[in-house]
Design an enzyme around this catalytic site. Sequence first.
Site, PDB file in Angstrom:
ATOM      1  N   GLY A  55     -24.516  -4.575  10.064  1.00 37.06           N
ATOM      2  CA  GLY A  55     -23.991  -4.299  11.420  1.00 37.06           C
ATOM      3  C   GLY A  55     -23.974  -5.417  12.398  1.00 37.06           C
ATOM      4  N   LYS A  81     -30.482  10.058  20.028  1.00 39.19           N
ATOM      5  CA  LYS A  81     -30.705   8.994  19.966  1.00 39.19           C
ATOM      6  C   LYS A  81     -32.340   8.718  20.553  1.00 39.19           C
ATOM      7  CE  LYS A  81     -30.114   5.051  18.802  1.00 39.19           C
ATOM      8  NZ  LYS A  81     -29.838   4.243  17.981  1.00 39.19           N
ATOM      9  N   TYR A 120     -24.636  11.636  21.355  1.00 40.71           N
ATOM     10  CA  TYR A 120     -24.820   9.930  21.379  1.00 40.71           C
ATOM     11  C   TYR A 120     -26.832   9.905  21.862  1.00 40.71           C
ATOM     12  CZ  TYR A 120     -25.545   4.993  20.545  1.00 40.71           C
ATOM     13  OH  TYR A 120     -26.370   3.615  20.657  1.00 40.71           O
TER      14      TYR A 120
END
Length: 289
Positions: A10, A132, A128
């Site tokens: 990534g 997280k 999101y």
Amino acid sequence: MRVLVTGAAGMLGRDLVEILSEQHDVIGAGRRGPDHCVDITDARAVHALLEAVRPDAVVHCAAYTNVDGCERDPDGAYRVNALGTAAVAGACHAVGAALVAISTDFVFDGEKGRPYTEFDAPNPLSIYGASKLAGEELVRSLCPRHYIVRTQWLYGEHGKNFPLAILQRADAGEELRVVSDQVGVPTYTRDLSRAIARILEQPLYGTYHAANRGEVSWHGFAARLLEMAGLDPGIVRPISSDEWPSPTRRPAYSVLRPYVLELTGRAEVLRPWEEALAEFLERIGRLRA
Ligand SMILES: NC(=O)c1ccc[n+]([C@@H]2O[C@H](COP(=O)([O-])OP(=O)(O)OC[C@H]3O[C@@H](n4cnc5c(N)ncnc54)[C@H](OP(=O)(O)O)[C@@H]3O)[C@@H](O)[C@H]2O)c1
């Protein structure tokens, strides 16, 4: 140290592998390798990988990072960001590896109006952010030797990101509309990688904020980027978040202050964001001013 990086293919993972390799023996893992292919939602495979590699530390970057995608696919978000992170944390504890887990400013609601420290209470607005935060809590309960590193507004040379997209659109002569009512700190992945290397130096476990210094809106970031690249900053029009089509509620002000790094004398690797942006533009051959 032997360090295993998840999400190594990534945007952050690629710079992290390069920078940690200056000091450590680094192994990159992820769905696309480079050294080992693993899906973090497969807990058995994650345990087997750590048993085979026996790292001293794991830097866990793999995540479901498409913020709007998480909003549309909460199951996927929690499967990767919470359960996948739990698999990594459990495996770290089983093999005695320390864990650096990367988290986000999206755990905060943006209401504070001043930079967030590690001692402020999270209150995510989005799937999101919530997934997280669930990952953070699982790390805290499953792997005591952890460093949770929250960061924000990442960009780097690899992968899709805001400055590369702005430059591409400006080069193509496209219209640019960018929100001016969300404020944060653009953070260069190479600076964050250096901060992670500093954090790993000491066994002071817990939560850290790591972002470049200063603050700016997305619109201000785009305008300064264009100016530094020798392009007309006037081509970018400020808009409000209401004018941008997105299913995700984002914090209006989410500047992260690296308070724990300041208190431990390790914050110097986090430069003002414009200095970091200049280095980025120089490295991609676009610095003009
Ligand atoms: N980008 C930001 O502005 C930002 C801000 C704050 C925090 N963060 C955090 O920083 C970390 C790195 O972000 P990034 O921007 O570098 O993201 P990225 O470029 O999207 O990289 C994430 C990596 O995770 C891998 N991955 C996703 N699901 C996986 C799975 N189930 N198993 C194994 N690997 C999986 C991806 O693999 P594929 O390529 O195969 O999809 C990708 O290589 C993440 O934890 C993110 O939440 C990012």
